[in-house]
Design a protein around this motif. Sequence first.
Motif, PDB file in Angstrom:
ATOM      1  N   LYS A   1       0.797  -1.102   0.043  1.00 12.30           N
ATOM      2  CA  LYS A   1       0.123  -0.061   0.036  1.00 12.30           C
ATOM      3  C   LYS A   1       0.762   1.210   0.159  1.00 12.30           C
ATOM      4  O   LYS A   1       0.526   2.239  -0.688  1.00 12.30           O
ATOM      5  CB  LYS A   1      -0.983  -0.045   1.164  1.00 12.30           C
ATOM      6  N   ILE A   2       1.956   1.220   0.712  1.00 11.70           N
ATOM      7  CA  ILE A   2       2.922   2.286   0.838  1.00 11.70           C
ATOM      8  C   ILE A   2       3.482   2.544  -0.745  1.00 11.70           C
ATOM      9  O   ILE A   2       3.608   3.824  -1.066  1.00 11.70           O
ATOM     10  CB  ILE A   2       3.848   2.018   1.656  1.00 11.70           C
ATOM     11  N   ILE A   3       3.839   1.543  -1.401  1.00  9.50           N
ATOM     12  CA  ILE A   3       4.371   1.660  -2.634  1.00  9.50           C
ATOM     13  C   ILE A   3       3.618   2.316  -3.456  1.00  9.50           C
ATOM     14  O   ILE A   3       3.626   2.833  -4.406  1.00  9.50           O
ATOM     15  CB  ILE A   3       5.048   0.211  -2.986  1.00  9.50           C
ATOM     16  N   LYS A   4       2.166   1.534  -3.447  1.00  9.44           N
ATOM     17  CA  LYS A   4       1.214   2.062  -4.453  1.00  9.44           C
ATOM     18  C   LYS A   4       0.870   3.556  -4.320  1.00  9.44           C
ATOM     19  O   LYS A   4       0.780   4.112  -5.200  1.00  9.44           O
ATOM     20  CB  LYS A   4      -0.115   1.043  -3.954  1.00  9.44           C
ATOM     21  N   SER A   5       0.821   3.962  -2.814  1.00  8.91           N
ATOM     22  CA  SER A   5       0.532   5.384  -2.882  1.00  8.91           C
ATOM     23  C   SER A   5       1.318   6.253  -3.299  1.00  8.91           C
ATOM     24  O   SER A   5       1.438   7.393  -3.920  1.00  8.91           O
ATOM     25  CB  SER A   5       0.271   5.454  -1.428  1.00  8.91           C
ATOM     26  N   LYS A   6       2.816   5.907  -2.811  1.00  7.85           N
ATOM     27  CA  LYS A   6       3.960   6.629  -3.520  1.00  7.85           C
ATOM     28  C   LYS A   6       3.974   6.779  -5.088  1.00  7.85           C
ATOM     29  O   LYS A   6       4.332   7.827  -5.663  1.00  7.85           O
ATOM     30  CB  LYS A   6       5.281   6.101  -2.793  1.00  7.85           C
ATOM     31  N   PHE A   7       3.496   5.772  -5.616  1.00  5.35           N
ATOM     32  CA  PHE A   7       3.685   5.608  -7.089  1.00  5.35           C
ATOM     33  C   PHE A   7       2.567   6.370  -7.597  1.00  5.35           C
ATOM     34  O   PHE A   7       2.960   7.417  -8.352  1.00  5.35           O
ATOM     35  CB  PHE A   7       3.406   4.235  -7.445  1.00  5.35           C
ATOM     36  N   TYR A   8       1.356   6.454  -6.996  1.00  5.58           N
ATOM     37  CA  TYR A   8       0.227   7.157  -7.205  1.00  5.58           C
ATOM     38  C   TYR A   8       0.506   8.709  -7.242  1.00  5.58           C
ATOM     39  O   TYR A   8       0.345   9.419  -8.170  1.00  5.58           O
ATOM     40  CB  TYR A   8      -1.006   6.666  -6.630  1.00  5.58           C
ATOM     41  N   SER A   9       1.083   8.980  -6.224  1.00  7.61           N
ATOM     42  CA  SER A   9       1.364  10.457  -5.667  1.00  7.61           C
ATOM     43  C   SER A   9       2.540  10.955  -6.849  1.00  7.61           C
ATOM     44  O   SER A   9       2.414  12.311  -7.145  1.00  7.61           O
ATOM     45  CB  SER A   9       1.613  10.595  -4.224  1.00  7.61           C
ATOM     46  N   PHE A  10       3.218  10.079  -7.177  1.00  7.87           N
ATOM     47  CA  PHE A  10       4.375  10.514  -7.944  1.00  7.87           C
ATOM     48  C   PHE A  10       3.806  11.052  -9.097  1.00  7.87           C
ATOM     49  O   PHE A  10       4.369  12.043  -9.909  1.00  7.87           O
ATOM     50  CB  PHE A  10       5.515   9.415  -8.508  1.00  7.87           C
ATOM     51  N   PHE A  11       2.957  10.399  -9.768  1.00  8.36           N
ATOM     52  CA  PHE A  11       2.201  10.600 -11.019  1.00  8.36           C
ATOM     53  C   PHE A  11       1.086  11.578 -11.097  1.00  8.36           C
ATOM     54  O   PHE A  11       0.605  11.771 -12.044  1.00  8.36           O
ATOM     55  CB  PHE A  11       1.753   9.324 -11.731  1.00  8.36           C
ATOM     56  N   SER A  12       0.787  11.964  -9.734  1.00  7.50           N
ATOM     57  CA  SER A  12      -0.516  12.924 -10.007  1.00  7.50           C
ATOM     58  C   SER A  12      -0.197  13.969  -8.910  1.00  7.50           C
ATOM     59  O   SER A  12      -1.245  15.041  -9.030  1.00  7.50           O
ATOM     60  CB  SER A  12      -1.657  12.075  -9.039  1.00  7.50           C
ATOM     61  N   GLU A  13       0.848  14.329  -8.424  1.00  4.23           N
ATOM     62  CA  GLU A  13       1.121  15.665  -7.676  1.00  4.23           C
ATOM     63  C   GLU A  13       2.195  16.537  -8.415  1.00  4.23           C
ATOM     64  O   GLU A  13       3.137  15.954  -9.274  1.00  4.23           O
ATOM     65  CB  GLU A  13       1.551  15.367  -6.443  1.00  4.23           C
ATOM     66  N   GLY A  14       2.038  17.634  -8.572  1.00  2.43           N
ATOM     67  CA  GLY A  14       2.777  18.700  -9.081  1.00  2.43           C
ATOM     68  C   GLY A  14       1.993  19.587 -10.181  1.00  2.43           C
ATOM     69  O   GLY A  14       0.813  19.341 -10.583  1.00  2.43           O
ATOM     70  N   HIS A  15       2.915  20.233 -10.929  1.00  6.09           N
ATOM     71  CA  HIS A  15       2.108  20.990 -11.926  1.00  6.09           C
ATOM     72  C   HIS A  15       1.978  19.922 -13.011  1.00  6.09           C
ATOM     73  O   HIS A  15       2.298  19.136 -13.366  1.00  6.09           O
ATOM     74  CB  HIS A  15       3.310  22.127 -12.827  1.00  6.09           C
ATOM     75  N   SER A  16       0.789  20.625 -14.093  1.00  3.47           N
ATOM     76  CA  SER A  16       0.068  19.836 -15.069  1.00  3.47           C
ATOM     77  C   SER A  16       1.150  19.343 -16.098  1.00  3.47           C
ATOM     78  O   SER A  16       1.181  18.221 -16.435  1.00  3.47           O
ATOM     79  CB  SER A  16      -1.184  20.436 -15.705  1.00  3.47           C
ATOM     80  N   ARG A  17       2.131  20.134 -16.264  1.00  2.00           N
ATOM     81  CA  ARG A  17       3.089  19.861 -17.477  1.00  2.00           C
ATOM     82  C   ARG A  17       4.399  18.907 -16.785  1.00  2.00           C
ATOM     83  O   ARG A  17       4.502  17.925 -17.487  1.00  2.00           O
ATOM     84  CB  ARG A  17       3.889  21.222 -17.878  1.00  2.00           C
ATOM     85  N   THR A  18       4.607  18.973 -15.441  1.00  3.36           N
ATOM     86  CA  THR A  18       5.193  17.924 -14.670  1.00  3.36           C
ATOM     87  C   THR A  18       4.594  16.680 -14.694  1.00  3.36           C
ATOM     88  O   THR A  18       5.438  15.548 -15.109  1.00  3.36           O
ATOM     89  CB  THR A  18       5.796  18.389 -13.293  1.00  3.36           C
ATOM     90  N   ILE A  19       3.471  16.682 -14.487  1.00  2.00           N
ATOM     91  CA  ILE A  19       2.859  15.270 -14.372  1.00  2.00           C
ATOM     92  C   ILE A  19       2.738  14.772 -15.834  1.00  2.00           C
ATOM     93  O   ILE A  19       3.063  13.175 -16.123  1.00  2.00           O
ATOM     94  CB  ILE A  19       1.156  15.408 -13.856  1.00  2.00           C
ATOM     95  N   LEU A  20       2.566  15.480 -16.888  1.00  2.00           N
ATOM     96  CA  LEU A  20       2.313  14.867 -18.290  1.00  2.00           C
ATOM     97  C   LEU A  20       3.887  14.357 -18.460  1.00  2.00           C
ATOM     98  O   LEU A  20       4.004  13.332 -19.105  1.00  2.00           O
ATOM     99  CB  LEU A  20       2.120  16.164 -19.131  1.00  2.00           C
ATOM    100  N   ALA A  21       4.981  15.154 -18.121  1.00  2.00           N
ATOM    101  CA  ALA A  21       6.184  14.747 -18.595  1.00  2.00           C
ATOM    102  C   ALA A  21       6.767  13.422 -17.833  1.00  2.00           C
ATOM    103  O   ALA A  21       7.198  12.495 -18.452  1.00  2.00           O
ATOM    104  CB  ALA A  21       7.266  15.883 -18.129  1.00  2.00           C
ATOM    105  N   LYS A  22       6.200  13.367 -16.431  1.00  2.00           N
ATOM    106  CA  LYS A  22       6.469  11.921 -15.603  1.00  2.00           C
ATOM    107  C   LYS A  22       5.831  11.018 -16.514  1.00  2.00           C
ATOM    108  O   LYS A  22       6.370   9.482 -16.538  1.00  2.00           O
ATOM    109  CB  LYS A  22       5.882  12.301 -14.252  1.00  2.00           C
ATOM    110  N   LYS A  23       4.392  10.942 -17.013  1.00  2.65           N
ATOM    111  CA  LYS A  23       3.540   9.839 -17.648  1.00  2.65           C
ATOM    112  C   LYS A  23       4.375   9.535 -18.773  1.00  2.65           C
ATOM    113  O   LYS A  23       4.463   8.395 -19.219  1.00  2.65           O
ATOM    114  CB  LYS A  23       2.273  10.446 -17.740  1.00  2.65           C
ATOM    115  N   ASN A  24       4.789  10.601 -19.720  1.00  2.00           N
ATOM    116  CA  ASN A  24       5.338  10.328 -20.728  1.00  2.00           C
ATOM    117  C   ASN A  24       6.743   9.617 -20.851  1.00  2.00           C
ATOM    118  O   ASN A  24       7.127   8.674 -21.563  1.00  2.00           O
ATOM    119  CB  ASN A  24       5.525  11.723 -21.691  1.00  2.00           C
ATOM    120  N   ILE A  25       7.594  10.044 -19.818  1.00  2.00           N
ATOM    121  CA  ILE A  25       8.860   9.299 -19.574  1.00  2.00           C
ATOM    122  C   ILE A  25       8.552   7.693 -19.128  1.00  2.00           C
ATOM    123  O   ILE A  25       9.178   6.902 -19.593  1.00  2.00           O
ATOM    124  CB  ILE A  25       9.492   9.930 -18.326  1.00  2.00           C
ATOM    125  N   ALA A  26       7.504   7.592 -18.238  1.00  8.99           N
ATOM    126  CA  ALA A  26       7.249   6.282 -17.895  1.00  8.99           C
ATOM    127  C   ALA A  26       6.752   5.395 -19.011  1.00  8.99           C
ATOM    128  O   ALA A  26       7.269   4.198 -19.376  1.00  8.99           O
ATOM    129  CB  ALA A  26       6.386   6.344 -16.801  1.00  8.99           C
TER     130      ALA A  26
END
Length: 180
Positions: A3-28
Amino acid sequence: MIKIIKSKFYSFFSEGHSRTILAKKNIAISFLIKGGSILIGLVLVPMTINYVSPKEYGIWLTLSSIISWLSFFDMGLGNGLKNKLAESNALQQNKQSKIYVSTTYAILSIISVLLFLMFLCINPFLNWELILNIPNYKGESLNVVAIAVVGLFCTSFVIQLINTILMANHKTAISSLITF
């Protein structure tokens, strides 16, 4: 722990500026697609060698390598388009963006057609067996193969601009998927 890993993973891809989130998703996503591309390459080589002879595979590999080198010579038009398109998109100048894209497509199309026509004129005088160092080749006519390879290269020279446009619009994952 999961659950901790899942929440960290989710927060990594959902927190921050919209362009940062888009960049993270595109990189992954791009990372996963590149991994798939490597796996397909590892499977494709033995399959291709089993389908054609090792000599024909060597010819194909040599021609495709030469064409890959040539694909880098878009004379900076791709990078210039990417920079200008990103700038005009950031400034919300849609009309200017369309002008940049259509002008680059027109210029690359003209260059591509001229290159192909020049190749058609000089191809009959080229000795591909000598150029590729394969004396006494008994397969398909290498002149026909060369025309097909150069024709497809000229076509992809123009079509590859879609990847540049996608990258300028921060959609690198789609660009990677197309290349895949």
